[in-house]
Design an enzyme around this catalytic site. Sequence first.
Site, mmCIF file in Angstrom:
data_model
loop_
_atom_site.group_PDB
_atom_site.id
_atom_site.type_symbol
_atom_site.label_atom_id
_atom_site.label_comp_id
_atom_site.label_asym_id
_atom_site.label_seq_id
_atom_site.Cartn_x
_atom_site.Cartn_y
_atom_site.Cartn_z
ATOM 1 N N CYS A 288 39.471 -21.208 55.008
ATOM 2 C CA CYS A 288 38.366 -20.564 55.730
ATOM 3 C C CYS A 288 37.254 -20.163 54.762
ATOM 4 C CB CYS A 288 38.834 -19.336 56.481
ATOM 5 S SG CYS A 288 39.643 -19.682 58.040
ATOM 6 N N ARG B 18 42.707 -31.091 47.038
ATOM 7 C CA ARG B 18 42.587 -29.858 46.256
ATOM 8 C C ARG B 18 42.158 -30.121 44.824
ATOM 9 N NH1 ARG B 18 43.883 -24.789 49.021
ATOM 10 N NH2 ARG B 18 44.493 -25.512 51.067
ATOM 11 N N SER C 189 44.106 -19.756 55.470
ATOM 12 C CA SER C 189 43.887 -20.863 54.532
ATOM 13 C C SER C 189 42.706 -21.727 54.976
ATOM 14 C CB SER C 189 45.129 -21.755 54.459
ATOM 15 O OG SER C 189 46.198 -21.045 53.910
ATOM 16 N N ASP D 192 42.554 -15.994 46.189
ATOM 17 C CA ASP D 192 43.586 -16.274 47.197
ATOM 18 C C ASP D 192 44.578 -15.133 47.427
ATOM 19 O OD1 ASP D 192 44.685 -18.077 49.099
ATOM 20 O OD2 ASP D 192 46.251 -18.677 47.702
ATOM 21 N N LYS E 263 52.337 -19.140 47.096
ATOM 22 C CA LYS E 263 52.657 -18.542 48.400
ATOM 23 C C LYS E 263 54.100 -18.034 48.433
ATOM 24 C CE LYS E 263 48.647 -20.098 49.890
ATOM 25 N NZ LYS E 263 47.472 -19.255 50.028
ATOM 26 N N ARG F 146 51.007 -27.649 53.090
ATOM 27 C CA ARG F 146 52.175 -26.841 53.390
ATOM 28 C C ARG F 146 52.799 -27.303 54.701
ATOM 29 N NH1 ARG F 146 50.881 -22.460 55.097
ATOM 30 N NH2 ARG F 146 48.633 -22.503 54.880
ATOM 31 N N HIS G 225 47.208 -11.890 51.251
ATOM 32 C CA HIS G 225 46.504 -13.175 51.174
ATOM 33 C C HIS G 225 44.997 -12.900 51.136
ATOM 34 C CE1 HIS G 225 45.877 -17.391 53.160
ATOM 35 N NE2 HIS G 225 45.863 -17.479 51.854
ATOM 36 N N TYR H 143 53.978 -30.892 46.894
ATOM 37 C CA TYR H 143 52.576 -30.515 47.090
ATOM 38 C C TYR H 143 52.325 -29.019 47.169
ATOM 39 C CZ TYR H 143 47.761 -31.404 48.457
ATOM 40 O OH TYR H 143 46.400 -31.492 48.467
HETATM 41 O O1 SAT Z 1 49.103 -25.246 49.566
HETATM 42 S S1 SAT Z 1 48.724 -23.832 49.389
HETATM 43 O O2 SAT Z 1 49.633 -22.982 50.137
HETATM 44 O O3 SAT Z 1 48.799 -23.468 47.985
HETATM 45 C C1 SAT Z 1 47.133 -23.617 49.891
HETATM 46 C C2 SAT Z 1 46.919 -22.874 51.143
HETATM 47 O O4 SAT Z 1 47.476 -23.209 52.178
HETATM 48 O O5 SAT Z 1 46.149 -21.895 51.115
HETATM 49 MN MN MN Z 2 45.586 -19.321 50.674
#
Ligand code: SAT
Ligand code: MN
Length: 605
Positions: free
Chosen positions: A267, A386, A265, A290, A223, A72, A243, A214
Amino acid sequence: MSIQSKHAKLNAWVKEIAEMTQPEKVVLCNGSQAEYDEMIKICVDGGLAIPLNEKKRPGSVLFSSDPSDVARVENRTYIASKTKEAAGPTNNWIDPVELKNTLKGLYRGCMKGRTMYVIPFSMGPVGSNIAKIGIEITDSEYVVANMHIMTRVGDKVMDVLGSDGEYIECLHSVGKPLAKGETDGGKWPCAPIEQKYISHFPETRQIWSYGSGYGGNALLGKKCLALRIASAVAHDEGWLAEHMLILKITSPAGVVKNVAAAFPSACGKTNLAMLIPTIPGWKVETIGDDIAWMKYGEDGRLYAINPEAGFFGVAPGTSDDSNPSAMRSIEKNTIFTNVGLTEDKDIWWEGIGYDAPGKLIDWKGNEWVQDKGNKEQAPAAHPNARFTAPAKQCPVIAPEWEDPKGVAIDAILFGGRRPSTIPLVHQAKSWNHGVFMGSIVGSEITAAALDLKAGTIRRDPFAMLPFCGYNMGDYFKHWIEVGKKSTEDKLPKIFFVNWFRKTAEGKWLWPGYGDNSRVLKWVFQQCEGTGDFVETPIGKMPTVEAIDRPEGVSAEDMKELLSVDKAGWLKELADVRDNHYPKFGDKLPKELMDFLNSVEKALQA
Ligand code: SAT
Ligand code: MN
């Protein structure tokens, strides 16, 4: 160029976007397996994806993105509300008219040489009254395939939409038009960083994303819709879009509690959601890893659903030790992005639990041979690599994970990566005290966002800093308002956890992973009213004996994990007072300032 659906408004929108972006053709996605297979085939034929070993990893592929497009991008993420105040101090704001003008300039002709896909998707079980429908327009086959896994896509959604149903407009382009005869030539298409825009228009419930292919920048259900737009909707409608993972824990006596937990994110939310307890007789099952949408049921309790249908999890560090259920979930039908490739066409990453088997191709496409003596060696997998895997493949997915009414939440946890100060667990004295805890969450920065300095600590209230679609001060107030609609006995109990404490020498004090079940057990007991605890200035804490000590943790360590570091906390609160809370100005609810004062006073006593 358009589509011929029953929904006139949708047809008109698609036509308008096609006229602006000028694709080769327009396709309305039906969500079928054949459609998924075709997306993958187009990517494989175009050299963007590598099919993995059918025997070892059936139905799976590997993508490698452009090195500029690996996470992100928070400094290119915008909340374009009418006023800057509505976006608040923690969001990037641009006037919506100005931003739309800029973006229209970029979108003009941006899909030349590509197919424009129209993806009808549902966040939440199709037809559930908590679910929301989105339509993503994209020129990326990678996005279509990922959306198939992460959301519920296709005809069944169009059926619910009917001829005039509501949907959230999600427009996406990789921002790389093709000239006549030009192809991607095996190169991940995206625009340069200064042309990337992840834009949200909360008042008109629109998402316009440009230039990145991405993750959360491009899979707009995640998100962008399920958090940034949904948080604004939830604020207006009196519910919570958070979240948070959702897990179900069952005691040896068969009693069930549901826990939602917010962590920034990367963690370990996926690991916690799929945890295998190290304490006998206890069971944890996954509902989501998530995002949680929570609404009141008629009984005055908060019910949560997982709006997603898949996991977009961090690969590095995932192993049979850290998360065997994730490892089972990704055995087949999985999209891998930016991991290493072995000679026999399987995947490998740092922390997968075994050495690299021979020569690899790293995520940048170069030959890579593991050199364990060289601590400086660049990793084979990008740290934010990922996997995208269907949730139904998870061996510990809870049977009620798709229940349209959701599960009643008993406890909410907040946490972050905190090497010092924050104890293993402490509990809020009340809902509002819990809101105070959520508002001061801080965490060491990880690789999930491209533009932040890893290793430093930043405040990430409710783990929503990059995901709250409106003024964070109003968001704090909203949490307080939500609490007023029920009573303490029915509201979830709120806890703050920290698995990441280190000694001065940098050694982990707590083993984490499956041993976190020991903390969950205490959380469970507190919900039942059977836990052993003491009152402290920062909240309720377990007595040193209340949590079963895992192997390798000394009695000394346990005492340190469960003590109140008064000096550390006073520094923490001073930082909140001087650097964090002032950002919110008069939007900061008085209730939170009162807690800051009273906790500080209790620590000084
Ligand atoms: O790239 S994402 O936003 O889907 C993953 C994350 O940052 O938790
Ligand atoms: Mn997340």
